[in-house]
Design an enzyme around this catalytic site. Sequence first.
Site, PDB file in Angstrom:
ATOM      1  CG  ASP A  12      -1.513   1.249   1.613  1.00  0.00           C
ATOM      2  OD1 ASP A  12      -2.254   1.779   0.760  1.00  0.00           O
ATOM      3  OD2 ASP A  12      -1.269   1.770   2.711  1.00  0.00           O
ATOM      4  CG  ASP A  14      -1.441   7.807   0.401  1.00  0.00           C
ATOM      5  OD1 ASP A  14      -2.146   7.570  -0.583  1.00  0.00           O
ATOM      6  OD2 ASP A  14      -0.535   8.660   0.402  1.00  0.00           O
TER       7      ASP A  14
HETATM    8  C1  XBP Z   1      -5.078   6.270   0.942  1.00  0.00           C
HETATM    9  C2  XBP Z   1      -6.259   6.940   0.409  1.00  0.00           C
HETATM   10  C3  XBP Z   1      -6.089   8.064  -0.571  1.00  0.00           C
HETATM   11  C4  XBP Z   1      -5.338   9.240   0.071  1.00  0.00           C
HETATM   12  C5  XBP Z   1      -5.562  10.519  -0.701  1.00  0.00           C
HETATM   13  O1  XBP Z   1      -4.616   5.459  -0.113  1.00  0.00           O
HETATM   14  O2  XBP Z   1      -7.358   6.519   0.721  1.00  0.00           O
HETATM   15  O3  XBP Z   1      -7.384   8.482  -0.924  1.00  0.00           O
HETATM   16  O4  XBP Z   1      -5.868   9.445   1.379  1.00  0.00           O
HETATM   17  O5  XBP Z   1      -5.158  10.342  -2.057  1.00  0.00           O
HETATM   18  P1  XBP Z   1      -3.807   4.072   0.209  1.00  0.00           P
HETATM   19  P2  XBP Z   1      -6.176  10.731  -3.244  1.00  0.00           P
HETATM   20  O6  XBP Z   1      -4.651   2.973  -0.396  1.00  0.00           O
HETATM   21  O7  XBP Z   1      -2.469   4.261  -0.459  1.00  0.00           O
HETATM   22  O8  XBP Z   1      -3.693   3.943   1.729  1.00  0.00           O
HETATM   23  O9  XBP Z   1      -6.707  12.116  -2.918  1.00  0.00           O
HETATM   24  O10 XBP Z   1      -5.325  10.693  -4.488  1.00  0.00           O
HETATM   25  O11 XBP Z   1      -7.249   9.668  -3.218  1.00  0.00           O
HETATM   26 MG    MG Z   2      -2.930   3.186   3.344  1.00  0.00          MG
END
Ligand code: XBP
Ligand code: MG
Length: 240
Positions: A12, A14
């Site tokens: 993953d 973020d």
């Molecule tokens: C986390 C998310 C993303 C980010 C914001 O992604 O849910 O929406 O918070 O990015 P991950 P965007 O699956 O990597 O944990 O505004 O581009 O959605």
């Molecule tokens: Mg994440």
Amino acid sequence: MTSAALQGLIFDVDGTLADTETVHLAAFNQAFADLGMDWHWDEALYTRLLEVSGGKERMQHYWQQMRPDMRAIDAMAVEQTIARIHEIKTAHYEAAVNDGAVRLRPGVLALIEEAFAAGLRLAIATTTSPVNIAALLRRAMGSDWRSRFVAVQDASSAPLKKPHPMVYQQTLAQLGLPATACLAFEDSANGLQSALAAGLASIITPTHFTAHHDFAGALRVLPSLDGVGVDTLRAWRAAA
Ligand code: XBP
Ligand code: MG
């Protein structure tokens, strides 16, 4: 679950590769301000809103659930407005990352490089936007970052967001590996549920935004990937 030899690692982005959500939050608030909107998300509200994966889906949820005064506007106008806000937000986020606002979490780069050298197939499975991945990894790993990953699935390729398993199912298909030969790395309950639904044993490294989430079903919950090497992962995968 039969345990196959470990062949693939799926990360993953973020919260897992890097603790990015404080910078995402600032980018959302900058976009709201740029457009003269009276929206402002504080950290406590954003922690709750993070239960909705995807920035656009998160804004849609906020608008419908928490701003009933704006419910009267027709769906197309809402969608177009959210798309516009998200474009501006993504530009702010990308600029912040390019300015060095985000660093990879401890142990992440060392594990990626060790696993790549050991011949494991690496992948990314995220609900964030492609430009955000490129900005983060170009700065952290150099312009040839993409060569480390056999597969990258993101908001543009997997429109059904976590906890839906689509992004992990598409990543496994692109890797050409069964879930039993892989491990997923996540930071949130949505991410864990998505990986589990795709049959993936999962290692969780929470952030302060997700430390309170329910991680039942995780193979391990760790403070970080610092000191976690391929041999340790092979042993955990074999014992799963
Ligand atoms: C986390 C998310 C993303 C980010 C914001 O992604 O849910 O929406 O918070 O990015 P991950 P965007 O699956 O990597 O944990 O505004 O581009 O959605
Ligand atoms: Mg994440």
